[in-house]
Motif scaffolding. Structure first.
Motif, PDB file in Angstrom:
ATOM      1  N   PRO A 552      41.650  35.171 -11.194  1.00 56.89           N
ATOM      2  CA  PRO A 552      40.352  35.719 -11.439  1.00 56.89           C
ATOM      3  C   PRO A 552      39.717  35.605 -12.621  1.00 56.89           C
ATOM      4  N   THR A 553      40.236  34.692 -13.329  1.00 53.28           N
ATOM      5  CA  THR A 553      39.773  34.469 -14.702  1.00 53.28           C
ATOM      6  C   THR A 553      38.215  33.909 -14.914  1.00 53.28           C
ATOM      7  N   GLU A 554      38.113  32.912 -14.351  1.00 52.77           N
ATOM      8  CA  GLU A 554      36.866  32.268 -14.288  1.00 52.77           C
ATOM      9  C   GLU A 554      35.617  33.213 -13.947  1.00 52.77           C
ATOM     10  N   PHE A 555      35.770  33.707 -12.706  1.00 57.99           N
ATOM     11  CA  PHE A 555      34.579  34.578 -12.462  1.00 57.99           C
ATOM     12  C   PHE A 555      34.772  35.920 -13.142  1.00 57.99           C
ATOM     13  N   ARG A 556      35.593  36.535 -13.637  1.00 55.73           N
ATOM     14  CA  ARG A 556      35.628  37.576 -14.734  1.00 55.73           C
ATOM     15  C   ARG A 556      34.968  37.095 -15.811  1.00 55.73           C
ATOM     16  N   PHE A 557      35.054  36.089 -16.385  1.00 55.90           N
ATOM     17  CA  PHE A 557      34.722  35.641 -17.630  1.00 55.90           C
ATOM     18  C   PHE A 557      33.233  35.314 -17.333  1.00 55.90           C
ATOM     19  N   LYS A 558      32.903  34.855 -16.182  1.00 56.35           N
ATOM     20  CA  LYS A 558      31.445  34.645 -16.170  1.00 56.35           C
ATOM     21  C   LYS A 558      30.480  35.843 -15.956  1.00 56.35           C
ATOM     22  N   LEU A 559      31.353  36.859 -15.127  1.00 51.53           N
ATOM     23  CA  LEU A 559      30.822  38.305 -14.861  1.00 51.53           C
ATOM     24  C   LEU A 559      30.471  39.041 -16.226  1.00 51.53           C
ATOM     25  N   ALA A 560      31.499  38.624 -17.217  1.00 52.90           N
ATOM     26  CA  ALA A 560      31.382  39.479 -18.431  1.00 52.90           C
ATOM     27  C   ALA A 560      30.242  38.982 -19.267  1.00 52.90           C
TER      28      ALA A 560
END
Length: 1138
Positions: A552-560
């Protein structure tokens, strides 16, 4: 033998008598032997055999390894239409036009164990086409002993086209030209007919057993495919084509896929729904599998059966709705005929044996969909698409009238989502009102919404259609829309508010701002039930729970980044492996190039990103690594914009751009370096640069030397004479032809550049502002001091830049000795290396701030108050006042369907003109603007809203939203009525049809909702026309309505006389399309009545009614909106958005 044989069987396809490799797309070899057309071919599932049936009345078995015929089966006396291997036994079934079906035993062939397997030899030349041993590879045509006939099935009245074995049971199915499908049973001794399936209207072409269910499939030349119940022998489903006859059927060995060939090609279809029914509540997942309701604890991974479902329905459970308060569940079952759909209400047992679960009683009723709406109430959509509310006893408590819809979805307590062909509406069951309607994808036509997925806190919802995902908030206001090329299967909300969904071959994510991407690929489709951390809990098509691991790193990065949680972004930047051009492009698009620097290893990309975010230090390091002239030029340009003179100077030195370097020294007032540049040009014999530097310095003797050195003696003498160097001029005159001295011009003046007031030896000072989060936390750590130190040139570097080195200025001597050994070549200069480096290159910081963390960037330009108006307000007027005409037109289009904006042009311009006040500023400066606020008493910078230029004091004080809408409705009534009256007056009166139409329009006009005084005028006109045309009954009705309005006495007296006359003969001579007792609205385009209950479309702005065929035209009343467009409605107050 199994593995290589399976591989070859899958890799080859028999067409006629050719063996093909479909991957290579070429024919491998040809098997010759049949004497007529070949009807069917089939590979054996285990052995290297090919079975073929031919019109030469024979069946042949081939060994594709040895490429030879190993057996010929004779016995049919007509065309053999089909031959099939048994799935597990040494049997063959064949169908022929001789009206028989034969079962062949191939286990008794000599040499077996058993039989034919002895003939599985390796490939040899004897099997190749054109071999010499043609007769040895073909058995005797009428030989016996290879195979025997076990059963002959007779019962068809005409030729048999197809026959097939059951996968597991001793059953045979056959289809014939007698339009019947026959089911046969066999044992070791005999075979007999079980039953016939009748229903086809033409020859049955192909039949087959369903590989996993008790179903029979058949197709026919009557252009239909039929599905039969094998136990009851009744037709369950029929699928038809308009113009194509069906010829063949095939089923996928593992998937729920079937193929049918027809005249024009092939279709691939499914028979049953593969999506399992499930409902998730907290950590518990309820799902249906094999007629059992199972419960899976996601935390403990404990899966148990809680109850057995009631039998009696062949169709699988379509959907499920769970009630945690009452521990009850609703199971919806859909059939091919929707009118036969049912639902079951179960009370889940609290204590049940997982090994032998109970079968509780259910309350079954007819209905398309049943959904819980309260603790002890659920809503049911019946087969007539009416909504009813029932209690826990399955009793109807009330009926609810709704808009036309074909599906309902859960939307919270007391709320439902109603689906129609164009979109979804939020409906309050308790208040019986439609809360909000909207188009699923704006104006795009998409498939119906199939699934609705709410977030855990019910604040956002994802609407899934076949290829589209629409994410909305609680009020169904559109947040974003995503279109997929593959089918969207399922989805679930992550704990952080990210929607994770699956397509046919991917798991993907979607943020509420529209960003989306791929998480991982899938081999087979799955259905997501819950997403927690890096685990995706899902069900496959066999209703087997699975847990997939994702990153989930990519979408958590974008969400942050979207939520501005920069500390989380920093943590992921330092610890996560985020790579790829997509991340870099995303960060650039979102305005975070400084973050993208930490994912980039390519120096050129780092250089461009550093320039974009203004990081001159990183750009300098990248430029050194690239050492490209174009990079140095770009860096110099950007550094000059930042006022970083040392970097600009270094770039010019690397590119050997002496002209720009000299001009840089001039504008910064660095005269010492400018003199050194002049000496360098003298050494390089660059006379143009030498002379230019002398002009910059105002050094007349040096200019004379330049002109003298390059042979321009006359110009040198003229320069000396003009500037008063008499002795030098006389010495030069001797070398001029004629020795004549020029007279200086009387008004000649020395062009002397101004003396620098303050030499700028360091970079320009920059404003001290708060640095960005990533500037300080994620920055490269280099200060401006380190940057300057990195640029400090060594003696060798200086020599490279200057060509042969910087020339030392000899303060005591007036000239540089250039008459050295080595001639005039550029490499012959001998220069001292004791170079005095400028102080700014000795490590002095170039920062203009506090010098601790490097220089600061200037603050961005602020936004005027008008920028906030478009961000805070959804009213079109506020966007107009802010100058956002494009967003204002978009709001008008979405809210009231406006498509013609030309009438708004002057209104937009005049409104924008008075949104601000102007007053004079300082002398020589432009005017200053002020923006009055309508909420000036409480306005702050964050909630400032524009003042309205037009204020109707007497109206605005009491005008509410409902009153404004009512005023709009009254205006619509007047415009429609007056337009209709003008149309009536334009009609002729020559024909009876025109007179009848005129009376009809006058009658319609009396039903417009006008003021009483105006209503009297319409009725007087109608009375006069009706009386003149001898429609006394109509005239009497109009007269009585007029008298009820209280007209003037003289008018009333006249009308009473008319009524008295009409009462004596209350009949109508002319028949009209007018029914005063049936309520109606007028079509604003064709001026015909639309009676209550008839379909109609409306203008979203003025509400004018139209017949459905006028959908899409521009409204003739308001002349701006599109008729029939589904919009949110008129918005004139910010209260309407709360």
């Amino acid at each position: 033998m199994r593995d290589p044989l399976t591989v070859n069987a899958q890799g080859c396809l028999m067409l006629s008598n050719l063996v093909w490799n479909y991957k290579l797309r070429r024919c491998l070899f040809t098997l010759l032997g049949h004497l007529d057309y070949i009807r069917t071919t089939e590979f054996h599932q285990e052995y290297p055999w090919i079975l073929s049936a031919s019109d030469d009345q024979t069946i042949r078995i081939w060994n594709w390894q040895s490429r030879s015929c190993v057996s010929i089966l004779t016995g049919h006396n007509h065309y053999v239409m089909c031959a099939r291997f048994h799935p597990s036994q040494d049997l063959i079934v064949s169908a022929s036009l001789d009206l028989t079906v034969r079962v062949w035993d191939i286990s008794g062939i000599p040499g077996k164990p058993g039989g034919l397997r002895k003939k599985n030899v390796s490939p040899g030349m004897g099997g190749l086409v054109g071999g010499d041993d043609h007769h040895t590879r073909n058995p005797e045509l009428f030989s016996t002993g290879d195979a025997t006939v076990r059963h002959v099935l007779e019962g068809h009245d005409r030729g048999v086209n197809w026959a097939a074995f059951h996968p597991t049971l001793p059953l045979i199915i056959s289809g014939s030209d007698d339009r019947q499908v026959k089911l046969w049973r066999m044992n070791d001794n005999k075979a007999w007919e079980v039953d016939s399936c009748r229903g086809h209207y033409n020859n049955v072409s192909c039949v087959m057993f369903h590989p996993r269910q008790e179903l029979i499939l058949s197709n026919s030349e009557d252009k239909s495919i039929r599905v039969w119940d094998m136990a009851k022998r009744i037709c369950l489903h029929t699928f038809r084509r308009e113009h194509d006859r069906f010829w063949v059927l095939a089923g996928h060995p593992t998937l729920n896929l079937f193929a049918a060939g027809h005249d024009s090609g092939m279709i691939i279809f499914k028979l049953e729904r593969e999506r399992p029914a499930y409902a998730q509540q907290g950590n518990l997942l309820y799902y249906v599998k094999e007629r059992f309701l199972r419960r899976l604890d996601l935390t403990k991974n404990k899966d148990v059966a809680v109850m057995q479902l009631r039998a009696g329905s062949r169709s699988p459970v379509y959907s499920m709705s769970f009630n945690p308060a009452e521990h009850a569940i609703l199971l919806n079952t859909r059939t091919h005929n929707l009118d036969n759909s049912t639902y079951d209400l179960y009370q889940i047992p609290k204590d049940s044996d997982p090994q032998n679960p109970d079968t509780p009683d259910s309350k079954r009723s007819a209905g398309l969909t049943a959904v819980w709406v309260a603790r002890n109430r659920f809503a049911v959509m019946d087969k007539s698409h009416q909504l009813v509310i029932k209690n826990m006893q399955n009793e109807v408590t009330k009926k609810v009238t709704t808009q036309p819809c074909d599906e309902i979805f859960y939307a919270g307590t007391g709320m439902l989502l109603l689906r129609d062909n164009d979109g979804v509406s939020l409906f309050d069951v308790q208040q019986k009102r439609r809360v909000q309607g909207f188009q699923v994808l704006g104006t795009a036509r998409i498939a119906k919404c199939r699934y609705v997925v709410w977030s855990g806190n019910m604040t956002t919802v994802a609407l899934l259609s076949k290829h589209t995902i629409l994410i909305c908030n609680r009020k169904l206001e559109r947040l974003c829309s995503i279109t997929e090329t593959n089918r969207v299967k399922s989805g679930s909300w992550d704990d952080s508010g990210v929607f994770v969904y699956t397509t046919s071959n991917h798991i993907k994510y979607a943020l509420t701002n529209g960003d989306h991407g791929i998480i991982r690929t899938l081999e087979l489709p799955v259905y997501v039930t819950r997403v927690s951390g890096s685990s995706v809990y899902c069900l496959d098509r066999q209703a087997t729970p699975r847990v997939l691991t994702i990153d989930p790193t990519e979408f958590r990065f974008k969400l942050a980044l979207v939520q501005r949680k920069y500390d989380e972004v920093l943590q992921m930047v330092r610890g996560a492996k985020l790579v790829g051009q997509s991340i870099i492009a995303y960060l650039q698009k979102k305005g975070y190039p400084e973050v993208a620097l930490h994912f980039v290893k390519d120096e050129r990309t780092r250089f461009l990103l550093a320039l974009e975010c203004g990081n001159i230090d990183v750009a300098l390091d990248a430029a050194k690594a690239l050492d490209d002239k174009g990079c140095w030029e770009k860096l110099a340009e950007n550094a000059l914009l930042h006022g970083n003179h040392p970097v600009v100077e270094y770039c010019y030195q690397q590119t050997k751009n002496y002209d720009k370097l000299s001009f840089l020294y001039l504008i910064t007032g660095n005269l010492a370096k400018l003199r050194r540049m002049m000496k360098i040009n003298e050494i390089r014999k660059d006379y143009e640069g030498w002379y230019t530097n002398a002009l910059y310095l105002g050094d007349v003797p040096e200019r004379i030397r330049v002109l003298k050195a390059c042979g321009k003696t006359s110009l040198a003498m003229l320069t000396a004479t003009t500037h008063g160097f008499t002795q030098e001029a006389e010495s030069l005159a001797a070398h001029v032809e004629g020795g004549m001295m020029y007279e200086p011009l009387p008004n000649a003046q020395l062009l002397q550049p101004p003396v620098p007031v303050y030499p700028n030896d360091s970079a320009w000072p920059l404003l001290t502002v708060a640095k960005g989060f990533f500037d300080s936390a994620v920055g490269s750590g280099k200060t401006a001091t380190a940057t300057a130190s990195a640029m400090a040139m060594s003696v060798d570097d200086a020599g490279d830049i200057a060509g042969d080195g910087w020339a030392d200025e000899d303060e005591e001597e007036g000239e540089v000795d250039v008459n050295m050994e080595g001639g005039e070549g550029e490499g012959g200069w001998e220069v001292e290396d004791d170079l005095d480096l400028p102080p700014e290159l000795e490590g002095v910081s170039t920062a203009g701030g506090d010098g601790e963390d490097g220089y600061f960037v200037p603050p961005p330009r602020g936004h005027p108050p008008t920028h906030g108006w478009t961000q805070r307000s959804q009213l079109a007027l506020d966007h107009v006042l802010a100058g956002g005409f494009e967003s204002a037109t978009r709001l008008l289009h979405d809210q009231v369907g406006v498509v013609n904006f030309e009438p708004y042009r002057s209104l937009f311009l005049s409104s924008f003109a008075h949104c601000r006040t102007s007053y004079a500023g300082a002398p020589g400066m432009p005017s200053l603007f002020s923006y009055p606020a309508r909420n000036w008493r409480t306005a702050t910078h964050k909630d400032h809203l524009p003042a309205l230029g037009l204020k109707l004091s007497s109206l605005m004080d009491r005008l509410k939203v409902s009153e404004a809408q009512n005023l709009l409705r009254v205006c619509k009534e007047y415009v429609v009525g007056i337009s209709m009256e003008l149309y009536r007056k334009g009609l002729g009166k020559a024909t009876p049809e025109e007179q009848s139409r005129s009376l009809e329009l006058a009658a319609y006009f009396t039903h417009s909702e006008l003021q009483p005084g105006h209503q009297i005028l319409t009725l007087r006109t109608a009375v006069n026309l009706a009386f003149k045309m001898k429609n006394y009954k109509m005239a009497m009705s109009f007269g009585r309505r007029l008298l009820n309005l209280g007209p003037r006495p003289e008018v009333a007296q006249n009308i009473r006389k008319v009524v008295q006359v009409c009462e004596k003969n209350p009949v109508d001579e002319v028949s009209l399309q007018y029914d005063e007792h049936n309520p109606f609205t007028m079509c604003a385009s064709s001026y015909v009545p639309i009676y209550r209950g008839k379909p109609e479309v409306q203008c979203p702005l003025c509400g004018a009614a139209y017949l459905p065929e006028h959908r899409g035209i521009t409204c003739t009343i308001c002349q701006v909106a599109q008729v029939g467009k589904d919009c949110v409605g008129l918005r004139i107050s910010s209260l309407q958005f709360r």
